[in-house]
Design an enzyme around this catalytic site. Sequence first.
Site, PDB file in Angstrom:
ATOM      1  N   SER A 105      41.554  41.394  45.553  1.00  7.82           N
ATOM      2  CA  SER A 105      42.406  41.055  44.409  1.00  7.82           C
ATOM      3  C   SER A 105      42.990  42.331  43.820  1.00  7.82           C
ATOM      4  CB  SER A 105      41.591  40.313  43.346  1.00  7.82           C
ATOM      5  OG  SER A 105      42.398  39.994  42.231  1.00  7.82           O
ATOM      6  N   GLY A 106      44.316  42.416  43.751  1.00  7.44           N
ATOM      7  CA  GLY A 106      44.987  43.638  43.344  1.00  7.44           C
ATOM      8  C   GLY A 106      44.634  44.147  41.973  1.00  7.44           C
TER       9      GLY A 106
ATOM     10  N   CYS B   5      36.307  35.006  34.231  1.00  9.99           N
ATOM     11  CA  CYS B   5      36.749  33.643  34.505  1.00  9.99           C
ATOM     12  C   CYS B   5      35.935  32.610  33.740  1.00  9.99           C
ATOM     13  CB  CYS B   5      36.666  33.356  36.005  1.00  9.99           C
ATOM     14  SG  CYS B   5      37.703  34.451  36.993  1.00  9.99           S
TER      15      CYS B   5
ATOM     16  N   THR C 252      41.283  34.471  43.906  1.00 11.22           N
ATOM     17  CA  THR C 252      40.962  33.044  43.935  1.00 11.22           C
ATOM     18  C   THR C 252      41.638  32.370  45.111  1.00 11.22           C
ATOM     19  OG1 THR C 252      40.561  32.871  41.552  1.00 11.22           O
ATOM     20  CG2 THR C 252      41.232  30.865  42.694  1.00 11.22           C
TER      21      THR C 252
ATOM     22  N   ASN D 294      29.917  40.258  40.600  1.00 11.99           N
ATOM     23  CA  ASN D 294      30.831  40.625  39.527  1.00 11.99           C
ATOM     24  C   ASN D 294      30.162  40.710  38.162  1.00 11.99           C
ATOM     25  OD1 ASN D 294      30.907  37.674  40.328  1.00 11.99           O
ATOM     26  ND2 ASN D 294      31.741  37.530  38.262  1.00 11.99           N
TER      27      ASN D 294
ATOM     28  N   GLN E 263      35.133  42.906  44.063  1.00 12.16           N
ATOM     29  CA  GLN E 263      34.572  43.892  43.133  1.00 12.16           C
ATOM     30  C   GLN E 263      34.218  45.212  43.811  1.00 12.16           C
ATOM     31  OE1 GLN E 263      34.193  44.097  39.886  1.00 12.16           O
ATOM     32  NE2 GLN E 263      34.973  42.072  39.403  1.00 12.16           N
TER      33      GLN E 263
END
Length: 380
Positions: free
Chosen positions: A198-199, A323, A70, A149, A178
């Site tokens: 994103s980890g 989300c 984000t 996603n 993704q």
Amino acid sequence: MIYLDNSATTKPYKEVLDSFVTVSSEYFGNPSSLHSFGGQAEKLLSQAREQTAKLLDVKANEIYFTSGGTESNNLAIKGAAYKNRNRGKHLITSSVEHPSVRLAMEQLEEEGFEITYLPVDGNGRVSAEELEQAIRKDTILVSIMLVNNEVGTIQPVKEIGEVLKRHSTVLFHVDAIQGVGKVPLHLHEYGIDFCSFSGHKFHALKGTGILYVRDGIGITPLFSGGNQERKLRSGTENVAGAVAIAKALRMTLAKSPDRIGAMREIQSMLRTELSKNEFIRINTPADHAAPHIINFSLKGIKSEVFVHALEKEKIFVSTTSACSSKKKSASSTLIAMGLPEEIAESAIRLSLSFNNTVQEAVETISVIENTVKQLERVMK
């Protein structure tokens, strides 16, 4: 337990957790401190940055560590928009982006920017040709995700990059959150200026992320503070998180060549068997789809009821994006693909990791079939 919600989050690798604990407990100094203890932390941070850059085939000074996808998306989109607002206020994105992109765009609209939301076809794909037609003299940024996603559609990022090479003043941002380890991405070859990661989507930790910013591209910081991350992302660096995400990225990319085939086989099995059920409609496209996502809708069955029914059997899946999955609304992605609201309201997403097995898929298919039968009887 069978965990099939890996697009929401993945289980961290043990080695990643170990590295995080070691750095947090033994090298907890502030990397901005002048003393040698802070210097040790700074060295670890630099090593993590260099390792990440090497894995992504970019320069170390093009890697910035963030708190997650984000933040990376917001920093790229808003930072690029603010930096270039004097030469244009037009941005282009798609109608099926993640909320962290879509809502960032909506906020920019409130501030006087103009956004073009490209439509998608029945497979959830944008058209590179339509994108080029949407470019104007005042267009400053295009933001398109690599993999959707919700349904797993792979967008034509390479083709879009080729289009934008003919429009050199337009910057290109890709949300690759993704796609790591599942869909190849060549940042320089595709002409990408910004790329978000994103980890926790590839077995690192929540609260860790990466933003690639091509060397020489200016961007306006969103945070004011101590000028960390070369003045782009202020805030004391999460050294342990950076070390952990670099390790997770290395391990994921190393596993990919051997395990991606098995993942595709499991996905194919799920698609084939689920499509035999008259109450199930497969929404994930047969072509241009990432290997880890299967999205389907249930005729006449509420998706939340179905998720909880599977949970009782220790099988964990989701409805839409994590989300927004707690909001009782139709999938905006499926609506954009032209599907009716009742289909979009009953969507289920299965998402795989390299750890899932054929046996888990077989068991899941059996439980889904039995659950559909039971729920159909109850709802008649």
